[in-house]
Design a protein around this motif. Structure first.
Motif, PDB file in Angstrom:
ATOM      1  N   GLY A  98      83.360  40.248  49.345  1.00  0.00           N
ATOM      2  CA  GLY A  98      83.225  38.593  49.689  1.00  0.00           C
ATOM      3  C   GLY A  98      84.380  38.005  49.760  1.00  0.00           C
ATOM      4  O   GLY A  98      84.830  37.079  48.972  1.00  0.00           O
ATOM      5  N   LEU A  99      85.094  37.930  50.925  1.00  0.00           N
ATOM      6  CA  LEU A  99      86.166  37.415  51.345  1.00  0.00           C
ATOM      7  C   LEU A  99      86.091  35.960  51.204  1.00  0.00           C
ATOM      8  O   LEU A  99      86.850  35.158  50.931  1.00  0.00           O
ATOM      9  CB  LEU A  99      86.822  37.748  52.662  1.00  0.00           C
ATOM     10  CG  LEU A  99      86.997  39.055  52.806  1.00  0.00           C
ATOM     11  CD1 LEU A  99      87.289  39.734  54.257  1.00  0.00           C
ATOM     12  CD2 LEU A  99      88.455  39.378  51.799  1.00  0.00           C
ATOM     13  N   THR A 109      96.546  37.557  49.343  1.00  0.00           N
ATOM     14  CA  THR A 109      97.002  38.869  49.084  1.00  0.00           C
ATOM     15  C   THR A 109      96.149  40.083  49.961  1.00  0.00           C
ATOM     16  O   THR A 109      96.728  41.170  50.516  1.00  0.00           O
ATOM     17  CB  THR A 109      96.984  39.312  47.705  1.00  0.00           C
ATOM     18  OG1 THR A 109      97.698  38.496  46.707  1.00  0.00           O
ATOM     19  CG2 THR A 109      97.320  40.745  47.377  1.00  0.00           C
ATOM     20  N   ALA A 110      94.939  39.742  50.142  1.00  0.00           N
ATOM     21  CA  ALA A 110      94.159  40.527  51.014  1.00  0.00           C
ATOM     22  C   ALA A 110      94.645  40.665  52.452  1.00  0.00           C
ATOM     23  O   ALA A 110      94.640  41.682  52.893  1.00  0.00           O
ATOM     24  CB  ALA A 110      92.548  40.216  50.768  1.00  0.00           C
ATOM     25  N   LEU A 126      92.803  41.975  57.931  1.00  0.00           N
ATOM     26  CA  LEU A 126      91.513  41.171  57.935  1.00  0.00           C
ATOM     27  C   LEU A 126      91.737  39.906  58.750  1.00  0.00           C
ATOM     28  O   LEU A 126      90.607  39.392  59.052  1.00  0.00           O
ATOM     29  CB  LEU A 126      91.440  40.971  56.555  1.00  0.00           C
ATOM     30  CG  LEU A 126      90.939  42.210  55.558  1.00  0.00           C
ATOM     31  CD1 LEU A 126      90.749  41.590  53.772  1.00  0.00           C
ATOM     32  CD2 LEU A 126      89.782  42.583  55.848  1.00  0.00           C
ATOM     33  N   ALA A 127      92.628  39.199  58.860  1.00  0.00           N
ATOM     34  CA  ALA A 127      92.943  38.289  59.637  1.00  0.00           C
ATOM     35  C   ALA A 127      93.114  38.225  61.127  1.00  0.00           C
ATOM     36  O   ALA A 127      93.052  37.351  61.854  1.00  0.00           O
ATOM     37  CB  ALA A 127      94.034  37.102  59.252  1.00  0.00           C
ATOM     38  N   ARG A 220      87.796  43.825  45.213  1.00  0.00           N
ATOM     39  CA  ARG A 220      87.739  42.387  44.958  1.00  0.00           C
ATOM     40  C   ARG A 220      88.344  42.119  43.423  1.00  0.00           C
ATOM     41  O   ARG A 220      89.093  41.079  43.302  1.00  0.00           O
ATOM     42  CB  ARG A 220      86.184  41.827  44.872  1.00  0.00           C
ATOM     43  CG  ARG A 220      86.089  40.263  44.660  1.00  0.00           C
ATOM     44  CD  ARG A 220      84.640  40.081  44.544  1.00  0.00           C
ATOM     45  NE  ARG A 220      84.507  38.683  44.197  1.00  0.00           N
ATOM     46  CZ  ARG A 220      84.497  37.535  45.161  1.00  0.00           C
ATOM     47  NH1 ARG A 220      84.715  37.989  46.460  1.00  0.00           N
ATOM     48  NH2 ARG A 220      84.386  36.401  44.599  1.00  0.00           N
ATOM     49  N   ASP A 221      87.898  42.999  42.641  1.00  0.00           N
ATOM     50  CA  ASP A 221      88.297  42.805  41.297  1.00  0.00           C
ATOM     51  C   ASP A 221      89.826  42.871  41.171  1.00  0.00           C
ATOM     52  O   ASP A 221      90.736  42.286  40.360  1.00  0.00           O
ATOM     53  CB  ASP A 221      87.810  43.825  40.449  1.00  0.00           C
ATOM     54  CG  ASP A 221      86.280  43.568  40.043  1.00  0.00           C
ATOM     55  OD1 ASP A 221      85.691  42.238  40.171  1.00  0.00           O
ATOM     56  OD2 ASP A 221      85.333  44.259  39.744  1.00  0.00           O
ATOM     57  N   LEU A 222      90.567  43.844  41.740  1.00  0.00           N
ATOM     58  CA  LEU A 222      91.758  43.813  41.984  1.00  0.00           C
ATOM     59  C   LEU A 222      92.610  42.666  42.342  1.00  0.00           C
ATOM     60  O   LEU A 222      93.668  42.423  41.924  1.00  0.00           O
ATOM     61  CB  LEU A 222      92.422  45.303  42.544  1.00  0.00           C
ATOM     62  CG  LEU A 222      92.063  46.638  41.979  1.00  0.00           C
ATOM     63  CD1 LEU A 222      92.506  47.682  43.189  1.00  0.00           C
ATOM     64  CD2 LEU A 222      93.125  46.729  40.970  1.00  0.00           C
ATOM     65  N   LEU A 223      92.221  42.315  43.516  1.00  0.00           N
ATOM     66  CA  LEU A 223      92.783  41.278  44.184  1.00  0.00           C
ATOM     67  C   LEU A 223      92.599  39.901  43.359  1.00  0.00           C
ATOM     68  O   LEU A 223      93.416  39.287  43.062  1.00  0.00           O
ATOM     69  CB  LEU A 223      91.954  40.734  45.671  1.00  0.00           C
ATOM     70  CG  LEU A 223      92.282  42.079  46.581  1.00  0.00           C
ATOM     71  CD1 LEU A 223      91.265  41.895  47.848  1.00  0.00           C
ATOM     72  CD2 LEU A 223      93.817  41.999  47.013  1.00  0.00           C
TER      73      LEU A 223
END
Length: 266
Positions: A98-99, A109-110, A126-127, A220-223
């Motif tokens: 879910g970015l 961070t992701a 990702l970018a 997701r949770d880590l980020l």
């Protein structure tokens, strides 16, 4: 921390922005390899003008007759509109990640810590702007050969350097994991994850499809938690702090640390 993800078979229908520019992708030392693989894929896909050539191209890419339209798309990748890789990949893992709804700090961070494996690009952030494409790691391309073996030769020094001195969370599927094996000096800082479904006490099965969703939620949770572990032990501890049921398998010298995440619901 470096997080390695597999790509998704599902991809966006089309890009929304400028054309592909390989020089803008991360890890520019991969540009010559990306150019070679892209050229081979486009050449193979452009042969789809005849039924025989199309059939051969589909076979090389592991596609079915119903996916012939993917050849036309592959053949014009150098002219296609692009989108951030985090939007191009649309499968189960990326839906769970879910970015679009990550807090701004977690999203930054992701974009900095996540690398996505790819049969076409080697790895992307990702970018990075890429067009939707179809090029599985199991494909064989003219002049390039088996992509798994090709990228294994190219990625080894690049990913080893990209890992730096921190932990590596390797969530790639087996086919993509074959493109880079952490060297012995890095293996102890690398953590791989297997997802197990416990239907009832003592009865566990390896999760396949929903494995991807669990891994997406885990990242997701880590980020979102702002976790910044400096060691593999710290990474495993961060997952436990997030209430993931983590069991570590026996450590083998020179191999990544392996953990099981046990879930009771899918």
């Amino acid at each position: 921390m470096l997080i390695l993800l597999p790509p998704s078979e599902g991809k966006a229908d089309a890009g929304t922005g400028r054309r592909l520019d390989l020089t803008r992708l991360c890890l520019p030392e991969l540009t010559p390899a990306r150019e070679e693989v892209l050229g081979a894929l486009m050449t193979l896909s452009a042969t789809g003008r005849s039924d025989a050539a199309a059939d051969a191209a589909l076979t090389a890419l592991g596609l079915t007759a119903g996916q012939r339209g993917e050849l036309a798309r592959n053949a014009r990748l150098d002219r296609a509109a692009t989108a951030p890789a985090g939007q191009v990949y649309t499968g189960v893992l990326y839906e769970a990640l879910g970015l679009a709804t990550l807090p701004p700090g977690a999203l930054r961070t992701a974009r900095r810590t996540v690398l996505v494996s790819s049969g076409l690009w080697g790895v992307v952030r990702l970018a990075d702007r890429i067009p939707p494409y179809r090029c599985p790691i199991g494909a064989r391309l003219p002049g390039v050969g088996a992509l798994s073996a090709y990228w294994r030769r190219v990625l080894s020094p690049v990913l080893t350097a990209a890992a730096g001195g921190g932990p590596v969370l390797d969530l790639r599927s087996a086919a993509y994991a074959a493109t880079w094996t952490p060297p012995a000096e890095l293996a102890g800082r690398t953590v791989t994850v297997r997802v197990l479904h416990e239907r009832r006490p003592g009865e566990r099965t390896v999760v396949s499809h929903f494995n991807k969703a669990t891994k997406g939620r885990l990242v997701r949770d880590l980020l979102s938690a702002g976790a910044r572990p400096r060691t593999a032990t710290g990474l495993i501890g961060a997952l436990r702090d997030l209430k993931y049921p983590v069991e570590e398998r026996p450590v083998t010298a020179g191999r990544p640390r392996q953990i099981d995440v046990v879930v009771t619901e899918l």
